[in-house]
Design a protein around this motif. Structure first.
Motif, PDB file in Angstrom:
ATOM      1  N   THR A   1       0.640  -1.254   0.009  1.00  0.00           N
ATOM      2  CA  THR A   1      -0.013   0.037   0.071  1.00  0.00           C
ATOM      3  C   THR A   1       1.035   1.143  -0.142  1.00  0.00           C
ATOM      4  N   SER A   2       0.106   2.198  -0.288  1.00  0.00           N
ATOM      5  CA  SER A   2       0.969   3.606  -0.066  1.00  0.00           C
ATOM      6  C   SER A   2       1.896   3.666   1.387  1.00  0.00           C
ATOM      7  N   THR A   3       1.143   3.206   2.267  1.00  0.00           N
ATOM      8  CA  THR A   3       2.004   3.217   3.917  1.00  0.00           C
ATOM      9  C   THR A   3       3.032   2.546   3.644  1.00  0.00           C
ATOM     10  N   HIS A   4       3.128   1.406   3.082  1.00  0.00           N
ATOM     11  CA  HIS A   4       4.311   0.478   2.849  1.00  0.00           C
ATOM     12  C   HIS A   4       5.403   1.225   2.204  1.00  0.00           C
ATOM     13  N   ILE A   5       5.203   1.862   1.183  1.00  0.00           N
ATOM     14  CA  ILE A   5       5.956   2.731   0.451  1.00  0.00           C
ATOM     15  C   ILE A   5       6.626   3.688   1.085  1.00  0.00           C
ATOM     16  N   TYR A   6       5.950   4.332   1.860  1.00  0.00           N
ATOM     17  CA  TYR A   6       6.257   5.524   2.663  1.00  0.00           C
ATOM     18  C   TYR A   6       7.516   4.853   3.821  1.00  0.00           C
ATOM     19  N   LEU A   7       6.937   3.827   4.501  1.00  0.00           N
ATOM     20  CA  LEU A   7       7.652   3.231   5.571  1.00  0.00           C
ATOM     21  C   LEU A   7       9.189   2.427   4.977  1.00  0.00           C
ATOM     22  N   ILE A   8       9.038   2.242   3.621  1.00  0.00           N
ATOM     23  CA  ILE A   8      10.286   1.661   3.131  1.00  0.00           C
ATOM     24  C   ILE A   8      11.229   2.598   2.913  1.00  0.00           C
ATOM     25  N   ASN A   9      10.817   3.712   2.600  1.00  0.00           N
ATOM     26  CA  ASN A   9      11.831   5.009   2.182  1.00  0.00           C
ATOM     27  C   ASN A   9      12.259   5.472   3.427  1.00  0.00           C
ATOM     28  N   LEU A  10      11.286   5.246   4.549  1.00  0.00           N
ATOM     29  CA  LEU A  10      11.655   6.031   5.659  1.00  0.00           C
ATOM     30  C   LEU A  10      12.886   4.836   6.420  1.00  0.00           C
ATOM     31  N   SER A  11      12.688   3.638   6.124  1.00  0.00           N
ATOM     32  CA  SER A  11      13.608   2.698   6.625  1.00  0.00           C
ATOM     33  C   SER A  11      14.902   2.745   5.914  1.00  0.00           C
ATOM     34  N   ILE A  12      14.808   3.270   4.452  1.00  0.00           N
ATOM     35  CA  ILE A  12      16.284   3.409   3.693  1.00  0.00           C
ATOM     36  C   ILE A  12      16.897   4.379   4.542  1.00  0.00           C
ATOM     37  N   SER A  13      16.276   5.750   4.750  1.00  0.00           N
ATOM     38  CA  SER A  13      16.571   6.721   5.263  1.00  0.00           C
ATOM     39  C   SER A  13      17.434   6.502   6.742  1.00  0.00           C
ATOM     40  N   ASN A  14      16.753   5.807   7.371  1.00  0.00           N
ATOM     41  CA  ASN A  14      17.077   5.412   8.735  1.00  0.00           C
ATOM     42  C   ASN A  14      18.197   4.664   8.760  1.00  0.00           C
ATOM     43  N   LEU A  15      18.426   3.673   7.821  1.00  0.00           N
ATOM     44  CA  LEU A  15      19.486   2.764   7.768  1.00  0.00           C
ATOM     45  C   LEU A  15      20.791   3.721   7.490  1.00  0.00           C
ATOM     46  N   LEU A  16      20.748   4.465   6.572  1.00  0.00           N
ATOM     47  CA  LEU A  16      21.558   5.492   6.285  1.00  0.00           C
ATOM     48  C   LEU A  16      22.268   6.146   7.214  1.00  0.00           C
ATOM     49  N   LEU A  17      21.190   6.802   8.119  1.00  0.00           N
ATOM     50  CA  LEU A  17      21.549   7.401   9.344  1.00  0.00           C
ATOM     51  C   LEU A  17      22.262   6.482  10.294  1.00  0.00           C
ATOM     52  N   CYS A  18      21.771   5.255  10.610  1.00  0.00           N
ATOM     53  CA  CYS A  18      22.427   4.335  11.688  1.00  0.00           C
ATOM     54  C   CYS A  18      23.865   4.155  11.111  1.00  0.00           C
ATOM     55  N   LEU A  19      24.170   4.188   9.754  1.00  0.00           N
ATOM     56  CA  LEU A  19      25.658   3.915   9.203  1.00  0.00           C
ATOM     57  C   LEU A  19      26.546   4.828   9.772  1.00  0.00           C
ATOM     58  N   THR A  20      25.536   6.254  10.095  1.00  0.00           N
ATOM     59  CA  THR A  20      26.630   7.125  10.434  1.00  0.00           C
ATOM     60  C   THR A  20      27.146   7.450  11.980  1.00  0.00           C
ATOM     61  N   MET A  21      26.236   6.611  12.824  1.00  0.00           N
ATOM     62  CA  MET A  21      26.397   6.455  14.079  1.00  0.00           C
ATOM     63  C   MET A  21      27.788   6.477  14.569  1.00  0.00           C
ATOM     64  N   PRO A  22      28.454   5.293  14.391  1.00  0.00           N
ATOM     65  CA  PRO A  22      29.909   5.054  14.861  1.00  0.00           C
ATOM     66  C   PRO A  22      30.758   6.021  14.491  1.00  0.00           C
ATOM     67  N   PHE A  23      30.700   6.829  13.371  1.00  0.00           N
ATOM     68  CA  PHE A  23      31.571   7.961  12.905  1.00  0.00           C
ATOM     69  C   PHE A  23      31.271   9.130  14.060  1.00  0.00           C
ATOM     70  N   LEU A  24      29.929   9.366  14.410  1.00  0.00           N
ATOM     71  CA  LEU A  24      29.547  10.521  15.041  1.00  0.00           C
ATOM     72  C   LEU A  24      30.269  10.240  16.504  1.00  0.00           C
ATOM     73  N   ALA A  25      29.978   8.729  17.152  1.00  0.00           N
ATOM     74  CA  ALA A  25      30.467   8.587  18.106  1.00  0.00           C
ATOM     75  C   ALA A  25      32.011   8.842  18.460  1.00  0.00           C
ATOM     76  N   ALA A  26      32.810   8.538  17.274  1.00  0.00           N
ATOM     77  CA  ALA A  26      34.310   8.653  17.142  1.00  0.00           C
ATOM     78  C   ALA A  26      34.649  10.178  17.159  1.00  0.00           C
ATOM     79  N   TYR A  27      33.643  11.003  16.436  1.00  0.00           N
ATOM     80  CA  TYR A  27      33.645  12.723  16.519  1.00  0.00           C
ATOM     81  C   TYR A  27      33.746  13.332  17.818  1.00  0.00           C
ATOM     82  N   TYR A  28      32.639  12.714  18.526  1.00  0.00           N
ATOM     83  CA  TYR A  28      32.575  13.409  19.857  1.00  0.00           C
ATOM     84  C   TYR A  28      33.632  12.880  20.856  1.00  0.00           C
ATOM     85  N   THR A  29      34.132  11.640  20.540  1.00  0.00           N
ATOM     86  CA  THR A  29      35.065  11.167  21.664  1.00  0.00           C
ATOM     87  C   THR A  29      36.757  11.821  21.156  1.00  0.00           C
TER      88      THR A  29
END
Length: 368
Positions: free
Chosen positions: A54-82
């Motif tokens: 459905t349209s909701t599934h399509i929106y949530l798929i794109n949101l998951s892709i966005s979130n996955l990209l953001l999660c991949l940056t988290m280790p670098f953010l942790a390193a930056y603040y440290t």
């Protein structure tokens, strides 16, 4: 905490507390550990287990892709603040933080806000297009026809997601170029400047304009979702007076719950960051008009920079908690997720039973 020995040039520097050096790296590391598998599993369920999307599934798929990209940056953010006060601003790791993490963070925050708004509008449109109230909702005249045409919901979702990604990415690129090439290079810049610095954390007038535009757009979408929320309440209240709603109450309550969940995400995770961002920019402008800062002392905005980074972390927290939101928003996702959990539990119990059976057999043979 940074000290003057870490800064080899004659300007104010950012002091840090354990919040920046310990709490933020820990939180970002935990978000990465929980968010990566959660979003990968969510994408797998949406892409492989749900056949008719459905349209909701399509929106949530794109949101998951966005979130996955953001999660991949988290280790670098942790390193930056440290390690931000150890890295030189011209080092490769610092340049990755400036030119890589900055656009990914801002792109995904903007995309998250917009897609959540599209989900709320889509759910609201599905409610009011078959009204059982005494008179049709005024929103039928306001919403675009594509939102009210059930056959076009999926095509509209694909188009909106594509447009959202394109517009946000194209808008962020000039900001990143301006920020990384011009604003992060201070007038006193030299080879000894560290990465976690005033110029990197505060930026300049150009990026502040981009930030204020982003804050303004957030409040536009925030008010859009709030209007949907209020309209749903009004619609349900009017519908209660109709005799033909007995079979529709379940639909009304589900749509209302979905919009409430989205509203809570916006209020708890994203609203504080955007409010404080505007306040922070105002404080920076007020400080720039005051007298020159004393040299080799803690910058007066050090504490406010830390608050800004804490609220940015709160805004990013959504990327690891969104799978819970999917569970509440979509019954098909909930069904398949629970099915996977049951399969995993059954397999574990079956393996345990076989293991116990094997031990019992061995024990019996030994007894004989």
């Amino acid at each position: 905490m940074a000290n003057s020995s870490q800064v080899g040039y004659n300007i104010s520097y950012l002091c840090r507390t354990s919040t920046t050096t310990l709490v933020l790296p820990t939180v970002y590391s935990l978000m990465s550990i929980t968010g990566l598998p959660g979003n990968v599993l969510s994408l797998w369920v949406f892409m492989r287990r749900i056949a008719i999307k459905t349209s909701t599934h399509i929106y949530l798929i794109n949101l998951s892709i966005s979130n996955l990209l953001l999660c991949l940056t988290m280790p670098f953010l942790a390193a930056y603040y440290t390690l931000g006060t150890i890295w030189n601003k011209h080092d490769a790791m610092c340049q990755i933080a400036i030119n890589g993490l900055t656009p990914v963070l801002h792109i995904n925050i903007c995309i998250g806000v917009m897609i959540l708004s599209w989900v709320a509008l889509s759910r609201f449109a599905s409610l009011i297009q078959h009204s059982h109230a005494n008179r049709p909702s005024r929103w039928l005249k306001v919403l675009p026809g594509a939102f009210l045409n059930r056959k076009k919901h999926a095509k509209l979702a694909y188009a909106l997601c594509l447009i959202t990604w394109a517009i946000v990415a194209l808008a962020i690129i000039p900001f990143v170029v301006l920020y990384s090439i011009r604003e992060t290079v201070s007038k006193e810049d030299n080879e000894n400047e560290v990465c976690y610095s005033v110029t990197v954390e505060i930026g300049g007038a150009g990026s502040h304009i981009f930030a204020l535009v982003a804050v303004s757009l957030f409040f536009v979408f925030f008010l859009l979702v709030l209007s949907s929320y209020m309209a749903v309440i009004k619609h349900i209240w009017r519908s209660k007076k109709s005799a033909a709603i007995s079979n529709s109450q379940r639909v009304y309550s589900r749509v209302f719950r979905n919009i409430v969940v989205i509203k809570l995400v916006l209020v708890v995770c994203l609203l504080p960051h955007h409010i404080y961002k505007a306040i922070f920019i105002h404080m920076v402008n007020e400080l720039s008009m005051s007298e020159a800062l004393p040299a080799d002392v803690c910058h007066p905005l050090s504490m406010h920079v830390e608050v800004k980074n804490i609220l940015l972390c709160l805004a990013s927290l959504r990327c690891s908690t969104d799978p819970i939101m999917y569970f509440l928003l979509d019954k098909m996702f909930r069904k398949h997720s629970l099915g996977l959990l049951r399969v995993g539990t059954s397999a574990h119990e079956s393996q345990s039973s076989k293991s116990n059976g094997g031990h019992c057999s061995q024990g019996t043979t030994g007894g004989l």
